[in-house]
Write a protein that holds these residues in place. Structure first.
Motif, PDB file in Angstrom:
ATOM      1  N   ALA A  61      26.140  39.952 -14.893  1.00 38.71           N
ATOM      2  CA  ALA A  61      25.822  40.933 -16.146  1.00 38.71           C
ATOM      3  C   ALA A  61      27.155  41.768 -16.275  1.00 38.71           C
ATOM      4  O   ALA A  61      28.069  41.769 -15.333  1.00 38.71           O
ATOM      5  N   ILE A  62      26.989  42.490 -17.470  1.00 40.53           N
ATOM      6  CA  ILE A  62      28.117  43.314 -17.852  1.00 40.53           C
ATOM      7  C   ILE A  62      27.620  44.577 -18.113  1.00 40.53           C
ATOM      8  O   ILE A  62      26.447  44.581 -18.665  1.00 40.53           O
ATOM      9  N   LEU A  63      28.026  45.644 -17.436  1.00 42.70           N
ATOM     10  CA  LEU A  63      27.440  47.038 -17.720  1.00 42.70           C
ATOM     11  C   LEU A  63      28.588  47.904 -18.140  1.00 42.70           C
ATOM     12  O   LEU A  63      29.709  48.364 -17.815  1.00 42.70           O
ATOM     13  N   PHE A  64      28.502  48.663 -19.476  1.00 48.64           N
ATOM     14  CA  PHE A  64      29.259  49.288 -20.291  1.00 48.64           C
ATOM     15  C   PHE A  64      28.796  50.716 -19.911  1.00 48.64           C
ATOM     16  O   PHE A  64      27.572  51.047 -19.937  1.00 48.64           O
ATOM     17  N   LEU A  65      29.956  51.559 -19.546  1.00 49.77           N
ATOM     18  CA  LEU A  65      29.608  52.654 -18.968  1.00 49.77           C
ATOM     19  C   LEU A  65      29.555  54.013 -19.900  1.00 49.77           C
ATOM     20  O   LEU A  65      30.074  55.093 -19.534  1.00 49.77           O
ATOM     21  N   GLY A  66      29.249  53.592 -21.138  1.00 47.95           N
ATOM     22  CA  GLY A  66      29.298  54.729 -22.147  1.00 47.95           C
ATOM     23  C   GLY A  66      30.508  54.971 -22.874  1.00 47.95           C
ATOM     24  O   GLY A  66      31.561  54.403 -22.553  1.00 47.95           O
ATOM     25  N   ASP A  67      30.394  55.874 -23.905  1.00 49.44           N
ATOM     26  CA  ASP A  67      31.214  55.950 -25.088  1.00 49.44           C
ATOM     27  C   ASP A  67      31.686  54.719 -25.681  1.00 49.44           C
ATOM     28  O   ASP A  67      32.452  54.060 -25.584  1.00 49.44           O
ATOM     29  N   ASN A  68      30.412  54.115 -26.073  1.00 51.42           N
ATOM     30  CA  ASN A  68      30.378  52.520 -26.569  1.00 51.42           C
ATOM     31  C   ASN A  68      31.060  52.467 -27.950  1.00 51.42           C
ATOM     32  O   ASN A  68      31.112  51.413 -28.418  1.00 51.42           O
ATOM     33  N   VAL A  69      30.720  53.903 -28.522  1.00 52.63           N
ATOM     34  CA  VAL A  69      31.056  53.770 -30.187  1.00 52.63           C
ATOM     35  C   VAL A  69      32.058  54.964 -30.196  1.00 52.63           C
ATOM     36  O   VAL A  69      31.555  56.139 -30.456  1.00 52.63           O
ATOM     37  N   TYR A  70      33.302  55.004 -30.578  1.00 48.87           N
ATOM     38  CA  TYR A  70      34.350  55.941 -30.842  1.00 48.87           C
ATOM     39  C   TYR A  70      34.262  56.273 -32.236  1.00 48.87           C
ATOM     40  O   TYR A  70      34.273  55.290 -33.038  1.00 48.87           O
ATOM     41  N   PRO A  71      34.277  57.561 -32.760  1.00 46.00           N
ATOM     42  CA  PRO A  71      34.676  58.764 -32.050  1.00 46.00           C
ATOM     43  C   PRO A  71      33.374  59.629 -32.155  1.00 46.00           C
ATOM     44  O   PRO A  71      33.137  60.285 -31.020  1.00 46.00           O
ATOM     45  N   ASP A 129      33.824  53.177 -21.714  1.00 44.62           N
ATOM     46  CA  ASP A 129      34.812  53.696 -22.848  1.00 44.62           C
ATOM     47  C   ASP A 129      35.556  52.784 -23.726  1.00 44.62           C
ATOM     48  O   ASP A 129      36.585  52.852 -23.941  1.00 44.62           O
ATOM     49  N   ALA A 130      34.944  51.875 -23.759  1.00 45.94           N
ATOM     50  CA  ALA A 130      35.568  50.510 -24.667  1.00 45.94           C
ATOM     51  C   ALA A 130      35.233  50.655 -26.233  1.00 45.94           C
ATOM     52  O   ALA A 130      35.095  49.567 -26.697  1.00 45.94           O
ATOM     53  N   GLY A 131      34.769  52.006 -26.561  1.00 44.82           N
ATOM     54  CA  GLY A 131      34.217  51.953 -28.081  1.00 44.82           C
ATOM     55  C   GLY A 131      34.950  52.128 -28.981  1.00 44.82           C
ATOM     56  O   GLY A 131      34.716  52.406 -30.112  1.00 44.82           O
ATOM     57  N   ALA A 132      36.255  51.646 -28.723  1.00 48.60           N
ATOM     58  CA  ALA A 132      37.296  51.441 -30.045  1.00 48.60           C
ATOM     59  C   ALA A 132      38.159  50.030 -29.624  1.00 48.60           C
ATOM     60  O   ALA A 132      39.317  50.551 -29.881  1.00 48.60           O
TER      61      ALA A 132
END
Length: 393
Positions: free
Chosen positions: A77-87, A50-53
């Protein structure tokens, strides 16, 4: 005078509500696990959701992740767990919001210059479950690959549900799912698509096969949606939301409406939203994943969705972790639920290290406004006996 008197009368109620909220939002036992020596770490993965903003020019949580990687082992490695671009995800390049959406995504992809980066889709990436969701998730997959020079990947891609595999060295395996595919109410890949799996049954069968075939590895299964949560998506809201519901419209509207204010949290808790743990499609997702984990469970199931840091032990593997606090100042209320080991409404991320003895070390890191991370909890997970097939009946 009348307004001042009214405010004065409300202050004890407001103060009590805020006190209860603060008490309910922090559960952290002592960090008992000793630090791992760099030479004992075989592989590492940062879990951040949830880093999308991200803030411009620098986001404190992303800054802390970069600092964490300055001491990384060779395999990380890095794994972003979704909501990569708000809104609402990444629109077409002609859309007025494209430039800002692209900036938000690039801020995360900058980390791909250091280590490989993987991203799973979230509901906001699917146009916040809107009608343009499939197009926007496909835009994001293409953008991620091009902007990172192939160092980052959106997995699963093209709106397919997965599972997809990403191995971190020879001992740590990521199995990645697009859990929004299960909940999305509009056009999405199905039985006539080119996806490797096209139905719920095929997704679960493929997931079981992957887990049963992962002998000799520690496995993290990851998707955007958690299986359990003590946050709003799990039906848990702060007292202040029950007493002052108009704050959802504006933070200054401290108008006490205790009975009316309880209706919305109660409806969320009963599953009025498909994006909440108790929603009908979400219950199907949870039950399906638990069935896949029954015979050859992974060590960890990692998710975001809630803007919190949670570690939940249900008494059986996998350990459930929620790491969706990837933006400073964007945290949510959280409470302890059965099995909770950690419940934090603080910005931060988690780090999982595979150690030479085969165990995983899970660390929970909170981040301050200056981008400094501090590990507040850690534990070493037992080695999971992976790879045993389900007994025949």
């Amino acid at each position: 005078m009348r307004q001042s008197t009214l405010l004065h009368r409300r202050r004890p109620l407001l103060g009590y509500a805020l006190l209860l909220t603060a008490c309910a939002s922090r559960i952290v036992p002592p960090a008992a696990a000793p630090a791992a020596e760099p030479g004992d770490i075989v592989a590492s993965v940062i879990l951040i959701g949830d880093a999308g903003a991200p803030k411009a020019p620098t986001e404190p949580v992303l800054t802390a992740v970069a600092r964490e990687l300055s001491h990384r082992p060779d395999t990380a490695a890095i794994l972003f767990l979704g909501d990569n671009v708000y809104p609402r995800g990444l629109p077409d390049s002609a859309h007025p919001s494209y430039a800002e959406a692209a900036r938000r995504l690039r801020a995360q992809l900058e980390l791909a210059s250091e280590v490989p980066v993987f991203l799973v889709p979230g509901n906001h990436d699917w146009d916040k479950s809107g009608t343009d969701g499939l197009a926007r998730i496909r835009h994001q997959g293409v953008f991620v690959a091009r902007a990172s020079g192939g160092r980052a990947r959106l997995l699963p891609a093209d709106g397919c549900p997965g599972p997809e595999v990403a191995d971190i060295g020879s001992g740590l395996r990521l199995v990645l799912l697009d859990t929004e595919w299960w909940l999305f109410p509009h056009d999405k890949p199905g039985e006539t698509s080119r996806c490797p799996t096209r139905t719920r049954a095929e997704v679960i069968a493929s997931l079981k096969k992957l887990l049963e075939g992962s002998r000799g590895r520690q496995v993290i299964v990851a998707g955007h949606h958690p299986l359990e949560s003590g946050g709003p998506h799990g039906g848990y809201f702060p007292v202040v939301d029950h007493l002052f519901p108009l704050r959802k419209l504006h933070p200054a509207l401290f108008v006490p409406l205790p009975i009316i204010g309880t209706i919305y949290p109660a409806a969320r808790g009963q599953g009025i939203s498909a994006e909440d743990v108790n929603g009908g499609p979400y219950r199907v997702l949870r039950a399906s994943l638990d069935s896949a984990f029954a015979c050859a469970p992974p060590a960890i199931y990692a998710a975001g969705h809630e803007h919190t840091l949670q570690v939940i032990d249900r008494g059986r593997p996998p350990m459930l972790v929620v790491s969706g606090a990837g933006i400073y100042g964007h945290e949510s209320h959280v409470e302890g639920i059965p099995g909770t080991r950690v419940a934090l409404g603080d910005p931060g991320f988690m780090r999982v290290d595979l150690l030479r003895d085969g165990r995983l070390r899970l660390g929970v890191v909170t981040v301050d406004r200056n981008g400094r991370g501090r590990e507040v909890y850690a534990e070493r997970l037992p080695v999971q006996p992976m790879g045993g097939a389900c007994p025949s009946r």
